[in-house]
Write a protein that holds these residues in place. Structure first.
Motif: not given
Lengths: 246, 187
Positions: A16-25, B120-139
């Motif tokens: 995921w890290r590798t893929r996210m590196q290139e993620d843009t918004s 990536v979009e799906e993963l982003n959505k999943l991460i976004e819905n995590l509680p803030i503490g979880y999300k921050t540490v996971f990120n």
């Protein structure tokens, strides 16, 4: 030891890290313009400094170089020193019993020390007092080296004490002035200057001769150099001495 | 013939020009990294105007503190770190930085193959819905690659807290992924 489930997560996360590196918004339009304006505002004081720093440097150098012009010139210092030497001097200490009002004129610029002696307890108080400054006293200093006064007018803060105790108070006023022996013949600064000029003139003459082709005597020139240098040193020392005395 | 410059050389020259406060170079740097950095900001502070505010503040820091960049590591990595720090600061300022102790009771199972196939979009959505503490540490741990010790220092928490937050984040993600997989299988 790592949990096997964690190990699986680590590998997925790495992927995921590798893929996210290139993620843009997408960034909204005009954001750079806003940022640029903020950067301009931030850098403005620096631009002003960059534009003006060399003027400030020039001003600082000018003040540095021009500083000697504000200092009193050698001639002025010499004149002052001479006037101090020529002032009448008193070689002996005079102890006089008189009232302080007579001893110290109201507008004299002197730093005095007053010694109060109580007759019964035989205690001595030294009270330094600085009186009002008058510029004329600098040019024509008095030559009273020491004055001892008995029963001077009591200062206001001691009036009550004196009234209560009715003691005899002896005031000793000490005025310190340079004691210059009259008989000793000192070369004045002007004489020094004349001598110095004379030496310098001689030296220049010798140098001119050498330039014209006449080799002359180098040892003589060297000697003259020493003479001039010595005179300069002597003059400087004399000036310093005079200033210290003043 | 125009010489082909490597990406690294271009980046180095851009950095040098930015150090000279060259506005054109700064614009080039902004255009080069703005999209990526906006994605990072969004992952931390969520979608909305705050993400752009963080992006703006981050770039202000990049351009004003560029003299501190010693050109030993990657410039992009340096910019990323600034953005992450800026995002964390914004969360703290907003008072959103809270670490839940609630255990949702999800078992962390073996990661499944479905995770790899996630977009990536799906993963982003999943991460976004995590509680803030979880999300921050996971990120910070999974996406940025910081260690628990570094995360603890950055967030001002215990290392154990960082670990437990990550573990819970994983559990919650797994549960959501299972749900997603189930929904997909129904369709």
């Amino acid at each position: 030891m790592k949990n096997p489930s964690n190990k699986g997560w680590e590998s997925f996360e790495s992927e995921w890290r590798t893929r996210m590196q290139e993620d843009t918004s997408p960034v909204s339009e005009g954001l750079w313009e806003k940022l640029s304006a903020r950067l301009d505002a931030e850098e403005k004081p620096n631009v002003f400094f960059i534009k003006t720093w060399h003027w400030a440097a020039i001003l600082a150098v000018a003040i540095g170089l021009g500083w000697p012009w504000f200092l009193p010139r050698k001639e002025e210092v010499a004149l002052r020193a001479k006037s101090t030497i020529e002032a009448p001097s008193v070689s002996t200490l005079t102890i006089q019993k008189e009232r302080i009002s007579k001893a110290i004129p109201a507008e004299k610029n002197e730093v005095t020390s007053s010694i109060i002696q109580k007759s019964d307890k035989k205690r001595v108080y030294i009270l330094p007092t600085i009186e009002k400054s008058v510029i004329e006293s600098l040019s024509a200093p008095t030559r009273e080296n020491a004055t001892v006064q008995q029963n001077p007018p009591t200062p206001s803060n001691l009036a009550e004490e004196k009234g209560a105790e009715k003691e005899e108070v002896i005031w000793v006023q000490v005025k310190i002035d340079p004691v210059v022996p009259v008989d000793e013949e000192r070369p004045t600064l002007t004489e020094n200057q004349i001598q110095k000029k004379r030496n310098l003139g001689q030296l220049l003459k010798k140098i001119k001769q050498v330039i014209k082709g006449d080799p002359g005597e180098w040892s003589e020139i060297k000697e003259n150099f020493h003479l001039v240098a010595n005179k300069y040193v002597q003059t400087e020392e004399t000036i310093k001495q005079k200033i210290q005395f003043q | 013939m125009t010489p082909i410059l490597s990406s690294q050389t271009i980046e180095r020259e851009l950095v040098q020009a930015c150090k000279r406060r060259d506005r054109k170079a700064q614009e080039a740097v902004f255009k080069r990294f703005a999209g990526k950095m906006k994605a990072i900001c969004k992952r931390y502070v969520g979608v909305g105007p705050l993400a752009e505010d963080v992006l703006m503040e981050g770039f202000m820091k990049v351009f004003t503190k560029i003299d501190l960049f010693k050109e030993q590591g990657s410039f992009e990595g340096w910019v990323r770190r600034i953005m992450v720090n800026e995002a964390l600061m914004a969360l703290r300022k907003e008072g959103k930085m809270k670490f839940q102790d609630t255990d949702f009771g999800f078992e962390i199972g073996q990661a499944e193959d479905v995770f790899v196939n996630l977009h990536v979009e799906e993963l982003n959505k999943l991460i976004e819905n995590l509680p803030i503490g979880y999300k921050t540490v996971f990120n910070l741990y999974a996406i940025e690659g910081y260690s628990h010790q570094e995360i603890a220092e950055m967030l001002g928490i215990q290392e154990g807290t960082s670990k437990s937050q990550l573990s819970r984040a994983r559990g919650l993600l797994q549960q959501k992924l299972n749900e997603l997989d189930y929904e997909k299988s129904i369709k």
